[in-house]
Design an enzyme around this catalytic site. Sequence first.
Site, PDB file in Angstrom:
ATOM      1  N   ALA A 181       0.834  -1.217   0.000  1.00  0.00           N
ATOM      2  CA  ALA A 181       0.000   0.000   0.000  1.00  0.00           C
ATOM      3  C   ALA A 181       0.858   1.251   0.000  1.00  0.00           C
ATOM      4  O   ALA A 181       0.478   2.279  -0.580  1.00  0.00           O
ATOM      5  CB  ALA A 181      -0.937   0.000   1.210  1.00  0.00           C
ATOM      6  N   ASP A 182       2.009   1.204   0.657  1.00  0.00           N
ATOM      7  CA  ASP A 182       2.918   2.347   0.654  1.00  0.00           C
ATOM      8  C   ASP A 182       3.401   2.645  -0.757  1.00  0.00           C
ATOM      9  O   ASP A 182       3.374   3.797  -1.220  1.00  0.00           O
ATOM     10  CB  ASP A 182       4.124   2.071   1.547  1.00  0.00           C
ATOM     11  CG  ASP A 182       3.779   2.088   3.024  1.00  0.00           C
ATOM     12  OD1 ASP A 182       3.078   3.027   3.448  1.00  0.00           O
ATOM     13  OD2 ASP A 182       4.204   1.176   3.737  1.00  0.00           O
ATOM     14  N   TYR A 183       3.865   1.621  -1.428  1.00  0.00           N
ATOM     15  CA  TYR A 183       4.412   1.824  -2.772  1.00  0.00           C
ATOM     16  C   TYR A 183       3.340   2.291  -3.761  1.00  0.00           C
ATOM     17  O   TYR A 183       3.576   3.205  -4.564  1.00  0.00           O
ATOM     18  CB  TYR A 183       5.074   0.541  -3.270  1.00  0.00           C
ATOM     19  CG  TYR A 183       6.388   0.246  -2.593  1.00  0.00           C
ATOM     20  CD1 TYR A 183       7.491   1.088  -2.763  1.00  0.00           C
ATOM     21  CD2 TYR A 183       6.548  -0.865  -1.781  1.00  0.00           C
ATOM     22  CE1 TYR A 183       8.699   0.829  -2.149  1.00  0.00           C
ATOM     23  CE2 TYR A 183       7.764  -1.134  -1.156  1.00  0.00           C
ATOM     24  CZ  TYR A 183       8.827  -0.289  -1.342  1.00  0.00           C
ATOM     25  OH  TYR A 183      10.023  -0.547  -0.720  1.00  0.00           O
ATOM     26  N   GLY A 186       2.536   5.843  -3.061  1.00  0.00           N
ATOM     27  CA  GLY A 186       3.594   6.697  -3.593  1.00  0.00           C
ATOM     28  C   GLY A 186       3.473   6.902  -5.085  1.00  0.00           C
ATOM     29  O   GLY A 186       3.695   8.007  -5.597  1.00  0.00           O
TER      30      GLY A 186
END
Length: 410
Positions: A181-183, A186
Amino acid sequence: MTSTSSTSAPAVDERPLAGLRVLDIATFIAAPFCGATLAEFGAEVIKVEQPEVGDPLRYWGTQTECGDSLVWLSEARNKKSVTLDLRTEQGKRIFRQLVAKSDVVLENFRPGTLEKWGLGYDALAEINPGLVMLRVSAYGQTGPYKDRPGYARIAHAFSGLSHLAREPGGKPVMPGSTSLADYFSGLYGAVGVMMALRSREKTGRGQSIDIGLYESIFRIMDELVPSYGRSGFVRQPMGADTVNIVPHSHYQAKDGKWVAVACSSDRMFERLAATMGSPELATDERYRTMRERDKRRDELNAKVGEWVASMPAAEVLERCEANEMACGLLYDIADIFEDPQYKERGNIKTMQDSRVGTYHAPNVIPRLSATPGHLDTLGPALGAHNAEVYGELLAMTAADLASLRSAKVI
């Protein structure tokens, strides 16, 4: 700290984002990954970190002899590091001076934190009306959950992904990367920044971009939303299988290796049947169409599984490739390092760094034919660019910097 490679980097003015200045005041991965992506394509990304301790990502994962983690060295690529305590009045004043000379701010504090410090978007836009701000948080800037903390694992759970990531009846597992989810957030952030900058070219005005971590995963969940909205269908875990598509799974070969088979159309099933030496399966009314195959999922998976298990994985791949049937080995990272496709495409960049020696990192994507991005430097040491950034942008002297260090502002 210096990092070099055998391939020389293009001149910075050849990259599409040259001249763009970004202030990255975020932590961990999501918004900072946006910054790394922009930096690969020429943006000057200034990582603003807490004095003495820096970004927690420096200590997350496998540590190196230089004191920074492997993931920091990779994901803080091409950035400059300065230290600044945004909670102090001096720190806020310096940050506002930086904002006046920048194009983009990346942040991932809990909603309301920057406003409490007097550094919310509206306040900063008074200083720089063209400012673009990316705001990434667990649940976004609005809604009843906006104040809740959260990380990628929580986003995976809330988005519906973790519910599906398991064998039927089994314990939900982590879907490959704990930071997925972070990537994705981003990446969506980078798209949002570029669209906001494009809008600024027309209007002269900046804007804020609001992303909840869970939203980037929720957006890519195939037909989960329209299927439930249309018929109330609640998809359940299917292990390696895929809803509505059969055979489309992982099968173990005779030598213990696993093979992925993707059979996403009736035409592809014809190829698979021929490859298996059973072309009659493609004309059998029980298997001829995807709808009929889906009714007999277990039965057909057993047939394909038995065929794959009868030979080594290399032979399965050879036969499939001969019939243009989509298949592939399930790789671990050792397989990836040895694979000729990865080598030919240069997907792994070998860097020589003065702090850690030889370092391998995922290379830049996407590939632009005329103005490609480039991995120039690994994640910097904490505050490595204080003198450069504060000296060049804000005309600070060595005495100024010494005074700020003494006061623990930088």
